[in-house]
Design an enzyme around this catalytic site. Structure first.
Site, PDB file in Angstrom:
ATOM      1  CG  ASN A 158      -8.075   8.008  10.301  1.00 41.21           C
ATOM      2  OD1 ASN A 158      -8.930   8.865  10.471  1.00 41.21           O
ATOM      3  ND2 ASN A 158      -7.001   8.201   9.564  1.00 41.21           N
ATOM      4  CB  CYS A 179      -0.903   2.723   8.279  1.00 47.43           C
ATOM      5  SG  CYS A 179       0.194   1.342   8.318  1.00 47.43           S
ATOM      6  N   GLY A 182       4.805  -1.377   7.740  1.00 47.30           N
ATOM      7  CA  GLY A 182       6.112  -1.867   8.162  1.00 47.30           C
ATOM      8  C   GLY A 182       6.856  -0.944   9.096  1.00 47.30           C
ATOM      9  CD  GLU A 183      10.090   0.311  13.159  1.00 48.38           C
ATOM     10  OE1 GLU A 183       9.157   0.779  13.809  1.00 48.38           O
ATOM     11  OE2 GLU A 183      11.061   0.997  12.758  1.00 48.38           O
ATOM     12  CD  GLU A 210      -2.910   0.680   2.451  1.00 49.40           C
ATOM     13  OE1 GLU A 210      -3.541  -0.391   2.535  1.00 49.40           O
ATOM     14  OE2 GLU A 210      -2.959   1.574   3.301  1.00 49.40           O
ATOM     15  CB  SER A 255       5.362   6.159  16.770  1.00 52.14           C
ATOM     16  OG  SER A 255       5.287   6.541  15.422  1.00 52.14           O
ATOM     17  CG  LEU A 256       7.176   9.325  22.098  1.00 50.58           C
ATOM     18  CD1 LEU A 256       7.298  10.569  22.959  1.00 50.58           C
ATOM     19  CD2 LEU A 256       8.141   8.251  22.613  1.00 50.58           C
ATOM     20  CG  HIS A 257       1.638   6.116  19.265  1.00 46.24           C
ATOM     21  ND1 HIS A 257       1.588   7.269  18.523  1.00 46.24           N
ATOM     22  CD2 HIS A 257       2.033   5.129  18.402  1.00 46.24           C
ATOM     23  CE1 HIS A 257       1.938   6.997  17.274  1.00 46.24           C
ATOM     24  NE2 HIS A 257       2.216   5.721  17.182  1.00 46.24           N
ATOM     25  CB  CYS A 313      -1.492  -0.278  13.292  1.00 42.80           C
ATOM     26  SG  CYS A 313      -0.788  -0.508  11.660  1.00 42.80           S
TER      27      CYS A 313
END
Ligand code: SF4
Length: 352
Positions: free
Chosen positions: A296, A339, A161-162, A94, A220-222, A121
């Site tokens: 989202n 994503c 992906g990471e 994607e 990315s902490l989140h 995710c």
């Protein structure tokens, strides 16, 4: 016999050398370079300036440019375009083109699927199939350029992906985007949820491979504390927040670049002003920038999108605590914006 290497991803010098090894003059390498990168050729067949006999010989030997096939295209009302691309071995990737004024940002994938399993995710739900190669990453940028008929100005490694589980291919792709497609490193962002010991490697390898690390690193902490972070990102149990932030400080010292922190706001879970305070304490003394992203919703989890007032209150609280902050607009909300969501929907949809 070894599979021929796809030509996409090779720089001018490598293509000239490759043409020489095929018994061709070096200018054939320049012709290939022009057609692959400037003209966006999809196959050797299209490159009619090359001798027909040579093209046929290469095709018989299995040499390809390494372009993907377009499986599906989805256009949102706000101008965002999502593409689902097929790799040569039949997997799907994607990639998203996000226009904004005179910018066109391509959100590229670095892996097919992802092993990190972040709970919010869609990509993380299916696990990892494999990491992408250099040509499969660069192809996404060319595919968006072709689909949207515009030159991409920015690239963010924020798709499936990471990226730091595929560091070498990501750095090679950045070298190609800059060297062969004329982008600047500062127009590129690499985003990670944190992989132990990967940040020192990224800093060192960037300096070795790219001369300097001028792309933006987005972490990315989140969550503002370890407990909640582990709930949202299961792999975080092996990488305490303090260790992650220490590695970020080390990265800043090695590269001289500021780190940006991503924080996805989940309604009622991590969007309280008290948590903005905790985040500000965590980042005190850090040369940083925080990007807030309103979640989202995806079908498999019952996280909620935060109320607009909660997003604003969180942002204002960070600003009061002198943290540079911006709210990233959610784009493509009418077309599986999260994503991995488009790919997941198409791959799991019952056959018509
Ligand atoms: Fe992987 Fe990123 Fe999704 Fe986490 S958010 S599962 S790292 S793709």
């Amino acid at each position: 016999m070894a599979e021929p290497v796809p030509l996409l991803g090779m720089g001018l010098a490598a293509l000239q050398e490759w043409a020489g090894l095929q018994g061709q003059p070096a200018f054939r390498g320049k012709q290939l370079h022009d057609w692959i990168y400037a003209r966006g050729a999809r196959s050797l067949e299209e490159i009619t300036v090359l001798p027909k006999a040579w093209r046929e010989q290469l095709a018989a030997a299995g040499t390809t440019l390494g372009r993907s096939a377009l499986l599906h295209r989805s256009d949102a009302r706000d101008g965002t375009t999502k593409l689902l691309l097929a790799t040569a071995d039949g997997l799907s990737i994607e990639t998203v083109g996000i226009p904004s004024g005179d910018r066109l940002t391509v959100c590229v994938s670095s892996q097919v699927g992802c092993p990190m399993g972040c709970r919010f995710c869609a990509t993380g739900k299916g696990g990892l199939q494999r990491s992408l190669t250099v040509h499969e990453i660069v192809d996404q940028v060319l595919s968006v350029r072709e689909a949207m008929d515009r030159r991409p100005s920015h690239v963010v490694f924020m798709g499936m992906g990471e990226p730091l589980l595929n560091t070498e291919a990501v750095l090679e792709a950045i070298a190609c985007l800059c060297g062969d497609l004329g982008m600047a490193q500062r127009q590129i962002t690499v985003s990670t949820v944190g992989v132990p010991r990967s940040l020192p490697t990224l800093a060192e390898r960037s300096l070795e491979r790219l001369g300097r690390a001028q792309f933006t690193l987005a972490v990315s902490l989140h969550a503002p504390d370890q407990r909640l972070r582990e709930e949202l990102i299961p792999t975080a149990h092996a990488y305490p927040l303090e260790a992650l932030l220490d590695d970020c400080r080390h990265y800043v010292a090695l590269t001289g670049r500021r780190v940006s922190f991503e924080y996805i706001l989940l309604g009622g879970l991590n969007d309280h002003p008290r948590q903005a305070d905790a985040l500000a304490r965590l980042l005190r003394g850090f040369q940083s920038h925080v990007n807030l992203i309103a979640y989202n919703p995806i079908a498999e989890e019952d996280f909620r999108r935060p109320a607009p007032e909660a997003v604003e209150a969180f942002r204002a609280q960070l600003e009061r605590r002198h943290i540079a902050v911006s709210v990233r607009a959610s784009r493509g909300l009418d077309q599986d914006a999260a994503c991995g969501q488009l790919r997941r929907r198409l791959l799991t949809a019952p056959a018509a």
